[in-house]
Design a protein around this motif. Structure first.
Motif, PDB file in Angstrom:
ATOM      1  N   LYS A   1       0.836  -1.209   0.000  1.00 51.31           N
ATOM      2  CA  LYS A   1       0.000   0.000   0.000  1.00 51.31           C
ATOM      3  C   LYS A   1       0.872   1.262   0.000  1.00 51.31           C
ATOM      4  CE  LYS A   1      -4.158  -1.842   0.662  1.00 51.31           C
ATOM      5  NZ  LYS A   1      -5.176  -1.817  -0.344  1.00 51.31           N
ATOM      6  N   THR A   2       2.025   1.188   0.644  1.00 46.68           N
ATOM      7  CA  THR A   2       2.950   2.314   0.659  1.00 46.68           C
ATOM      8  C   THR A   2       3.466   2.590  -0.745  1.00 46.68           C
ATOM      9  OG1 THR A   2       3.599   1.805   2.927  1.00 46.68           O
ATOM     10  CG2 THR A   2       5.106   3.200   1.652  1.00 46.68           C
TER      11      THR A   2
ATOM     12  N   THR B   1       1.923   1.946  -3.519  1.00 45.83           N
ATOM     13  CA  THR B   1       0.805   2.545  -4.246  1.00 45.83           C
ATOM     14  C   THR B   1       0.674   4.023  -3.900  1.00 45.83           C
ATOM     15  OG1 THR B   1      -0.340   0.420  -4.253  1.00 45.83           O
ATOM     16  CG2 THR B   1      -1.667   2.369  -4.698  1.00 45.83           C
ATOM     17  N   LYS B   2       0.864   4.365  -2.631  1.00 49.51           N
ATOM     18  CA  LYS B   2       0.803   5.771  -2.208  1.00 49.51           C
ATOM     19  C   LYS B   2       1.936   6.578  -2.835  1.00 49.51           C
ATOM     20  CE  LYS B   2      -1.510   4.860   2.168  1.00 49.51           C
ATOM     21  NZ  LYS B   2      -1.403   4.845   3.629  1.00 49.51           N
ATOM     22  N   TRP B   3       3.123   5.972  -2.935  1.00 48.81           N
ATOM     23  CA  TRP B   3       4.243   6.654  -3.576  1.00 48.81           C
ATOM     24  C   TRP B   3       3.911   6.968  -5.031  1.00 48.81           C
ATOM     25  CZ3 TRP B   3       8.774   3.052  -1.721  1.00 48.81           C
ATOM     26  CH2 TRP B   3       9.048   3.304  -0.372  1.00 48.81           C
TER      27      TRP B   3
ATOM     28  N   ALA C   1       0.897   7.394  -6.281  1.00 51.36           N
ATOM     29  CA  ALA C   1      -0.132   8.439  -6.278  1.00 51.36           C
ATOM     30  C   ALA C   1       0.489   9.810  -6.003  1.00 51.36           C
ATOM     31  CB  ALA C   1      -1.200   8.123  -5.241  1.00 51.36           C
TER      32      ALA C   1
END
Length: 71
Positions: A26-27, A29-31, A33
């Motif tokens: 998830k981290t 994916t956040k990077w 985004a």
């Protein structure tokens, strides 16, 4: 020296990137985004990341052997 698989598979899965950085997927994916990594979508809608870009973010670059030899 880069392995043959580096050239055959220049894209990495979110799990491979997460393992390399020792973070949750998830981290990663956040990077993506936030613009820290560029994600590419497969035809099936899965995210992939360019190996060279991931290594650059990690600070390794593509020629780690040359960097280590110079150090």
């Amino acid at each position: 020296m880069p392995s043959l698989s580096d050239h055959e598979h220049p894209l990495m899965t979110p799990a491979e990137v997460a393992d390399l950085f020792r973070v949750n997927t998830k981290t990663v994916t956040k990077w993506a985004a936030a613009g820290r990594l560029t994600s590419i979508r497969t035809l099936g809608g899965h995210r992939r990341y360019r190996r060279a870009e991931v290594y650059a973010l990690l600070g390794l670059g593509q020629s780690t052997g040359a960097t280590q030899a110079a150090a």
